[in-house]
Motif scaffolding. Structure first.
Motif, PDB file in Angstrom:
ATOM      1  N   ARG A  94       8.122   3.276   0.757  1.00  0.00           N
ATOM      2  CA  ARG A  94       7.925   3.243  -0.686  1.00  0.00           C
ATOM      3  C   ARG A  94       6.965   4.309  -1.094  1.00  0.00           C
ATOM      4  NH1 ARG A  94       7.906  -2.983  -2.453  1.00  0.00           N
ATOM      5  NH2 ARG A  94       9.898  -3.434  -1.591  1.00  0.00           N
ATOM      6  N   ALA A 141      -3.495  -7.720  -2.702  1.00  0.00           N
ATOM      7  CA  ALA A 141      -2.113  -7.254  -2.844  1.00  0.00           C
ATOM      8  C   ALA A 141      -1.775  -7.032  -4.316  1.00  0.00           C
ATOM      9  CB  ALA A 141      -1.148  -8.254  -2.210  1.00  0.00           C
ATOM     10  N   THR A 169       0.225  -4.583   8.655  1.00  0.00           N
ATOM     11  CA  THR A 169       0.371  -4.439   7.214  1.00  0.00           C
ATOM     12  C   THR A 169       0.750  -3.010   6.842  1.00  0.00           C
ATOM     13  OG1 THR A 169      -1.190  -6.244   6.803  1.00  0.00           O
ATOM     14  CG2 THR A 169      -0.820  -4.709   5.000  1.00  0.00           C
ATOM     15  N   GLN A 197       6.081  -2.623   3.117  1.00  0.00           N
ATOM     16  CA  GLN A 197       5.808  -3.295   1.845  1.00  0.00           C
ATOM     17  C   GLN A 197       4.943  -2.432   0.927  1.00  0.00           C
ATOM     18  OE1 GLN A 197       7.100  -6.335   0.990  1.00  0.00           O
ATOM     19  NE2 GLN A 197       8.234  -6.227   2.898  1.00  0.00           N
ATOM     20  N   ILE A 198       4.232  -1.482   1.510  1.00  0.00           N
ATOM     21  CA  ILE A 198       3.377  -0.582   0.741  1.00  0.00           C
ATOM     22  C   ILE A 198       3.750   0.851   1.090  1.00  0.00           C
ATOM     23  CG2 ILE A 198       1.442  -2.208   0.650  1.00  0.00           C
ATOM     24  CD1 ILE A 198       0.148  -0.406   2.856  1.00  0.00           C
ATOM     25  N   THR A 258       4.601  -2.419   7.634  1.00  0.00           N
ATOM     26  CA  THR A 258       5.642  -3.339   7.158  1.00  0.00           C
ATOM     27  C   THR A 258       6.642  -2.713   6.212  1.00  0.00           C
ATOM     28  OG1 THR A 258       4.306  -4.070   5.284  1.00  0.00           O
ATOM     29  CG2 THR A 258       4.153  -5.374   7.334  1.00  0.00           C
TER      30      THR A 258
END
Length: 159
Positions: free
Chosen positions: A159, A60, A119, A124-125, A122
């Motif tokens: 993002r 990460a 993942t 988050q990336i 999410t």
């Protein structure tokens, strides 16, 4: 209730905590040696748990950095005999490829673990719309399919 003292924390719990702490503080030059040492612990399950947490943390951190590939190549040689760890590192490479817009194969994502698919969804990336569309239709679980669909419906949150 009794007045007996609480048992001491088991030795493997103390080693687990020490290993995690050491891996968080290790210099890059010494990381491979320390991972190798952890994997030689007599409690293989505990050692694998420590190393997978380390892989998750470091991957990460390095996801967008050019050092990721060198780091992953180094670790691949160390963990080659450990199927779960090898798969996790390979899946981090897939997550990275998707996040950076590099080449990746649809079959790699549709056959990836639930962890990997979650993942990717999410938020988050950075995630490609192609990856999300694929997971919205062919994700392994309803949770993944629904999360991918939500991400596609709200692209400003990506993002």
């Amino acid at each position: 209730m009794t007045d007996s003292p609480i048992d001491e924390e088991p030795a493997e719990h103390r080693r687990f905590a020490r290993y995690l702490s050491a891996l968080e503080a290790v210099a890059e030059a010494d990381e491979a040696e320390l991972v190798t040492a952890v994997l030689q612990d007599k409690d293989a399950s505990m050692a694998h748990s420590v190393v997978v947490r380390h892989i998750d943390r470091r991957a990460a951190e390095l996801l967008a950095h050019s050092r990721f590939t060198t780091w992953a190549d180094t670790l691949t040689g160390i963990i080659a005999e450990h199927d779960f760890l090898t798969r996790r590192l390979r899946e981090w490479s897939l997550v990275r490829a998707i996040a950076l817009g590099d080449r990746w194969g649809p079959e790699d994502l549709t056959t990836a673990s639930d962890w990997c698919q979650r993942t990717v969804t999410t938020g988050q990336i950075a995630t490609s719309p192609e990856a999300l569309a694929l997971l919205a239709e062919q994700g392994r679980t309803r949770r993944v399919r629904n999360a991918a669909t939500r991400c596609l419906q709200h692209p400003m949150q990506l993002r």
